[in-house]
Write a protein that holds these residues in place. Structure first.
Motif, short mmCIF file in Angstrom:
data_model
loop_
_atom_site.label_atom_id
_atom_site.label_comp_id
_atom_site.label_asym_id
_atom_site.label_seq_id
_atom_site.Cartn_x
_atom_site.Cartn_y
_atom_site.Cartn_z
N UNK A 17 41.90 -53.05 -34.60
CA UNK A 17 41.61 -54.25 -35.39
C UNK A 17 40.11 -54.49 -35.50
N UNK A 18 39.39 -54.25 -34.43
CA UNK A 18 37.94 -54.40 -34.46
C UNK A 18 37.32 -53.38 -35.41
N UNK A 19 37.81 -52.17 -35.40
CA UNK A 19 37.31 -51.14 -36.30
C UNK A 19 37.56 -51.48 -37.76
N UNK A 20 38.76 -51.96 -38.06
CA UNK A 20 39.08 -52.35 -39.43
C UNK A 20 38.21 -53.52 -39.87
N UNK A 21 38.05 -54.51 -39.02
CA UNK A 21 37.21 -55.67 -39.36
C UNK A 21 35.76 -55.24 -39.60
N UNK A 22 35.26 -54.34 -38.77
CA UNK A 22 33.89 -53.85 -38.94
C UNK A 22 33.74 -53.09 -40.25
N UNK A 25 33.79 -55.61 -43.16
CA UNK A 25 32.52 -56.31 -43.18
C UNK A 25 31.40 -55.43 -43.73
N UNK A 26 31.34 -54.18 -43.29
CA UNK A 26 30.32 -53.26 -43.78
C UNK A 26 30.50 -53.01 -45.28
N UNK A 28 31.87 -55.07 -47.50
CA UNK A 28 31.46 -56.29 -48.21
C UNK A 28 29.95 -56.41 -48.27
N UNK A 29 29.27 -56.12 -47.18
CA UNK A 29 27.81 -56.18 -47.17
C UNK A 29 27.21 -55.15 -48.12
N UNK A 30 27.80 -53.96 -48.17
CA UNK A 30 27.29 -52.92 -49.08
C UNK A 30 27.46 -53.34 -50.54
N UNK A 31 28.60 -53.94 -50.86
CA UNK A 31 28.84 -54.39 -52.25
C UNK A 31 27.87 -55.50 -52.62
N UNK A 32 27.66 -56.46 -51.73
CA UNK A 32 26.75 -57.57 -52.01
C UNK A 32 25.32 -57.06 -52.18
N UNK A 33 24.92 -56.08 -51.37
CA UNK A 33 23.57 -55.51 -51.50
C UNK A 33 23.41 -54.69 -52.78
N UNK A 34 24.47 -54.00 -53.17
CA UNK A 34 24.37 -53.12 -54.33
C UNK A 34 24.40 -53.87 -55.66
N UNK A 35 25.10 -54.98 -55.69
CA UNK A 35 25.27 -55.72 -56.95
C UNK A 35 24.78 -57.16 -56.78
#
Length: 117
Positions: A17-22, A25-26, A28-35
């Motif tokens: 679960x921690x791996x999936x959440x990470x 999150x990663x 989502x952060x990549x999408x927000x940074x890219x666009x």
């Protein structure tokens, strides 16, 4: 440790679960940074994240003030109300201040720790 039941809370379940959440999150952060357009859309979520301590305390205080320690039925309307209220508060607050009120207070309270070596 290898049970196939939902929410088993075994060690492997927690690690997975921690791996999936990470990963989510990663992503989502990549999408927000890219666009940049997504950054604008994510601004309310970013505002709540920048004052998470305040959001948690407001949630607990709101439950106490409304007398909602134990709800007799589904609490979806209460949850949605809290989400909307905290998001609106955080969005307006972040337009004028860099940190949430409790985050600022905690920063001031721990400032003397910089002097300890």
């Amino acid at each position: 440790m290898l049970v196939a039941s939902p929410h088993s809370e075994t060690t492997l379940s927690i690690v997975a679960n921690t791996g999936v959440a990470t990963a989510v999150l990663a992503g989502c952060l990549a999408v927000v940074d890219a666009f940049p357009r997504f950054h604008r859309l994510a601004r309310p979520v970013i505002a709540v994240g920048s004052m998470s301590l305040t959001a948690y305390v407001l949630h607990i205080a709101g439950l106490r003030l409304l007398g909602l320690e134990e709800l007799p039925g589904p609490a979806l309307h209460v949850l949605l109300g809290f989400i909307v209220a905290v998001t609106v508060f955080a969005t307006f607050w972040s337009r004028h201040f860099r940190r949430g009120p409790l985050e600022w207070l905690l920063g001031k309270a721990t400032k003397p720790a910089e002097l300890v070596r």
